[in-house]
Design an enzyme around this catalytic site. Structure first.
Site, mmCIF file in Angstrom:
data_model
loop_
_atom_site.group_PDB
_atom_site.id
_atom_site.type_symbol
_atom_site.label_atom_id
_atom_site.label_comp_id
_atom_site.label_asym_id
_atom_site.label_seq_id
_atom_site.Cartn_x
_atom_site.Cartn_y
_atom_site.Cartn_z
ATOM 1 N N CYS A 113 0.800 -1.230 0.000
ATOM 2 C CA CYS A 113 0.000 0.000 0.000
ATOM 3 C C CYS A 113 0.827 1.271 0.000
ATOM 4 O O CYS A 113 0.529 2.220 -0.734
ATOM 5 C CB CYS A 113 -0.999 -0.010 1.159
ATOM 6 S SG CYS A 113 -0.267 0.061 2.815
ATOM 7 N N HIS A 117 -2.935 1.544 6.825
ATOM 8 C CA HIS A 117 -3.159 1.499 5.378
ATOM 9 C C HIS A 117 -2.864 2.889 4.841
ATOM 10 O O HIS A 117 -3.218 3.898 5.451
ATOM 11 C CB HIS A 117 -4.589 1.083 5.047
ATOM 12 C CG HIS A 117 -4.857 1.004 3.578
ATOM 13 N ND1 HIS A 117 -3.985 0.413 2.689
ATOM 14 C CD2 HIS A 117 -5.889 1.471 2.825
ATOM 15 C CE1 HIS A 117 -4.469 0.501 1.467
ATOM 16 N NE2 HIS A 117 -5.620 1.145 1.517
ATOM 17 N N ASP A 120 -7.137 5.854 -3.715
ATOM 18 C CA ASP A 120 -6.397 4.699 -3.213
ATOM 19 C C ASP A 120 -6.052 3.773 -4.379
ATOM 20 O O ASP A 120 -6.914 3.077 -4.906
ATOM 21 C CB ASP A 120 -7.236 3.956 -2.173
ATOM 22 C CG ASP A 120 -6.441 2.902 -1.435
ATOM 23 O OD1 ASP A 120 -5.304 2.605 -1.861
ATOM 24 O OD2 ASP A 120 -6.943 2.374 -0.423
ATOM 25 N N ASN A 141 -14.360 3.814 10.111
ATOM 26 C CA ASN A 141 -15.459 3.857 11.086
ATOM 27 C C ASN A 141 -16.027 2.508 11.517
ATOM 28 O O ASN A 141 -16.917 2.481 12.370
ATOM 29 C CB ASN A 141 -16.619 4.682 10.525
ATOM 30 C CG ASN A 141 -16.357 6.171 10.580
ATOM 31 O OD1 ASN A 141 -16.251 6.738 11.656
ATOM 32 N ND2 ASN A 141 -16.216 6.793 9.424
ATOM 33 N N ASP A 160 -16.988 -1.011 13.297
ATOM 34 C CA ASP A 160 -16.875 -1.558 14.656
ATOM 35 C C ASP A 160 -16.187 -2.917 14.597
ATOM 36 O O ASP A 160 -16.242 -3.614 13.578
ATOM 37 C CB ASP A 160 -18.261 -1.738 15.284
ATOM 38 C CG ASP A 160 -18.919 -0.407 15.601
ATOM 39 O OD1 ASP A 160 -18.203 0.611 15.633
ATOM 40 O OD2 ASP A 160 -20.148 -0.393 15.798
#
Length: 683
Positions: free
Chosen positions: A274, A332, A355, A395, A397
């Site tokens: 990356c 990342h 990206d 974001n 969980d």
């Protein structure tokens, strides 16, 4: 009447390069200019002087088969959305007139040809050809890539070196990188990247027309940096060996990669991960004139089923299991580019996420973005391009599940770890800048390390865990450093008014930043007794000899599981961390008087902090400072020993440049790095 002909045309490169802030591209054979601003060509005539009453000049501008023809006028006035050419009537030299050619602020990026045609009494006399490269113009207010502050233009367009941030949020690793946009051949390779793209090969006219838009350009480049769908620059590899190519950790700059790609006839370079994909894309975008910076998201979620939940599984003894298609990368790396988003309406201008690492397809192609950072923060998942995917990366969980076979022993949630810290290089300084608040609404002020340790919720983080009867918290005593023991504490609290007998299982596994951990390399098991409501702290350490041969540049997943023998309840606490590598120290003699084309001396120093001898190859490089790379063999160095290497270099251009050194160890999976910012002043 005496004949009049064009004898020669001068592109006035020094003056134009200075005016267009492209002087660092002076190694290019073509003139390099920016759109929306005039550049000057001087015409040398043969015969009699130029007479405006009977003589005229026309200019033809060509991009591929597209062209525009315009007369040379004597007025600067005209629309900024059209090509124009003019002479300044004041101070006009009739034998050597200067013509100013101005492109629209929305002109397409590319390599143009132009043609000057001289007409005398309506008859064409002679044609002369030339060419120039046109880039976006972040200094022009009407350009869609305009960025309003000079220090930001200097950082995000002109700076040819930077820092990539890796490791973990609690122990950042600042990795030097040379973007190399001014190295010979890089400009041409970046333009050829657009020519090699499927969009250009499929419909050249449409591609040339669309190259006026940074949204279009950025999507083409994002797809072309990886080679999944096209003849892209880099082939990614995240597992197994790298014998067929280069280990991604060994790259130090974009120039070598782009040169290898071009020299191979545009075959993908092996291999990238990356940060390599992102750094090379940053080079291409800066070359094309689009402001760009490299961004790191710590604890980045890859949510494959779009439910904003990542599941992590552990054994009853604390070993992390590879049981989920979803994953969390410790870090990342992507890029942000600055542009106006006229396609999305007001409010979405500014930084956009792009990206180039191939993770998911976007419009059928492995690319991502441009997704407005403001849209990610506001959860505008209705917008193009790829806002939902990036939103999940910062974001999601985490659900943590402890298993015995297929039986669930415990379950907890972590709502803070993903996207806990997002950063980029600070403007004008070799340090990180916290931009987490640009991506998400922070529940509490985020420190320069991580917000996840500031919560008091029982089930919100992995570094602590709680059941009805027991609370456990895992803490590192300090950020781990190579050559020193990893010391950590396990705090255990009996929450009930009865005594307890607990089994304590501690487990350490090496892990790459983007994978589940490998096998256990250290473990410790024991039993403790707790009196009613007792609070106790257990001290542990992992010695260097136990981790050095296993970890290298990798990270460590450390987990503790408490088992209440009486109630059979289990509670888990975990932490993933990196061990800070030693740094190479670079000192320069008389560093305040460094000037172009004057030989300088630097000293690179390494001290071996490891518990065994090391040897390797030292590589020193620096865009604008050293041609190519310098290599030195380092003989075996005993533990605690120090070695120095003197390096001579000669700067070739002014400005702030990066001298970087990389020591690749022969008997360890580690690269030792160091860098020194060098200010090259006018003689």
């Amino acid at each position: 009447m005496e004949d009049l002909n064009i004898k020669n045309v001068s592109l006035e490169k020094p003056e134009n390069l200075d005016r267009h802030r492209t002087e660092n591209f002076s190694s290019s054979k073509a003139l390099v200019v920016r759109r929306g601003a005039p550049f000057k060509v001087r015409v040398q005539l043969d015969g009699r002087p130029f007479d405006p009453k009977i003589d005229s000049i026309r200019v033809k501008i060509m991009l591929g088969r597209l062209y525009v023809v315009m007369p040379v006028t004597f007025s600067k006035k005209g629309s900024s959305s059209h090509w124009k050419a003019f002479m300044d009537p004041q101070g006009l030299d009739p034998m050597n007139p200067s013509i100013f050619i101005s492109s629209p602020v929305s002109a397409s990026v590319g390599c143009y040809r132009f043609q000057l045609c001289l007409f005398t009494q309506g008859k064409q006399r002679r044609r002369v050809f030339g060419k120039f490269i046109l880039l976006c113009n972040p200094w022009c207010r009407e350009d869609t890539v305009y960025i309003p502050f000079e220090d930001q233009r200097e950082e995000y367009i002109q700076n040819d070196s930077g820092l990539l941030f890796m490791g973990t949020a609690m122990n950042l690793v600042a990795r030097p990188w040379s973007f190399d946009q001014y190295e010979p051949g890089v400009l041409e390779t970046c333009l050829n990247l657009l020519q090699v793209s499927p969009q250009h090969q499929k419909n050249r006219r449409r591609d040339y027309l669309n190259r006026n838009n940074p949204v279009y350009i950025s999507r083409v480049v994002s797809a072309m940096i990886n080679s999944e769908d096209d003849r892209g620059v880099l082939k990614g590899k995240w597992s197994g060996g790298f014998k067929e190519g280069t280990n991604p950790s060994s790259w130090t700059g974009s120039g070598d990669i782009l040169k290898q790609w071009a020299d191979s006839g545009y075959s993908p370079v092996k291999y990238g991960q990356c940060w390599v994909f992102a750094a090379v894309m940053c080079t291409v975008m800066r070359v094309l004139g689009i402001p760009c910076r490299v961004v790191t998201n710590f604890n980045s979620a890859h949510d494959t089923n779009d439910n904003l939940v990542i599941e992590e599984f552990y054994s009853e003894c604390g070993k992390k299991l590879n049981r989920s298609k979803d994953s969390i990368w410790n870090f990342h790396v992507w890029v942000e580019c600055w542009m106006t988003r006229r396609d999305l309406g007001s409010g979405m201008d500014g930084w956009q996420v792009l990206d180039p690492t191939p993770q998911e397809r976007s419009g059928g192609v492995f690319c991502c973005g441009p997704a407005p950072v403001k849209a990610i923060k506001d959860r505008r998942i209705d917008l193009v391009y790829d806002v939902p995917f990036v939103y999940a990366e910062v974001n999601a969980d985490i659900h943590i599940i402890v298993l015995s076979g297929d039986r669930v022993l415990s379950f907890s949630k972590d709502t803070e770890r993903v996207g806990s810290f997002i950063c980029t290089k600070a403007v004008g300084h070799p340090r990180q800048q916290n931009i987490t608040g640009d991506y998400k609404f922070l529940k509490s002020p985020t420190s320069t390390l991580s917000s996840r340790h500031s919560t008091n919720s029982d089930d919100s983080t992995l570094s602590r865990g709680s059941s009805r009867g027991v609370f456990v918290m895992l803490s590192l005593e300090k950020a781990p450093v190579a050559g020193e023991p990893v010391r950590f504490t396990v705090r255990v609290i009996n929450k009930q008014n009865i005594p307890k007998m607990l089994k304590v299982h501690a487990n350490a596994q090496a892990k790459e930043y983007d994978h589940s951990p490998s096998d256990t390399f250290w473990e410790n098991h024991g039993v403790i007794k707790l009196a009613p409501m007792e609070d106790t702290v257990l001290h542990n350490q992992i010695l260097p000899a136990q981790y050095e041969d296993v970890v290298g540049d990798d990270l460590i997943n450390l987990a503790v599981v408490l088992e209440d023998i009486g109630s059979q309840e289990r509670v888990l606490a975990s932490e993933e961390f990196n061990i800070a590598s030693p740094q190479l120290n670079i000192q320069i003699v008389d560093e305040d008087s460094i000037m172009p084309f004057r030989e300088q001396t630097a000293t690179v120093t390494f001290r071996n902090p490891y518990s065994h001898p090391v040897s390797g190859i030292l590589t020193v490089s620096g865009a604008g400072l050293i041609q190519g790379k310098l290599h030195y063999r380092m003989p075996p160095l005993s533990p605690g020993g120090t070695v120095q290497q003197q390096v001579t270099f000669m700067p070739s251009m002014m400005g702030t440049k990066m001298l970087q050194a990389n020591l690749s160890l022969a008997n360890m999976r580690a690269n030792i790095r160091g860098f020194k910012m060098v200010s090259v002043r006018r003689a």
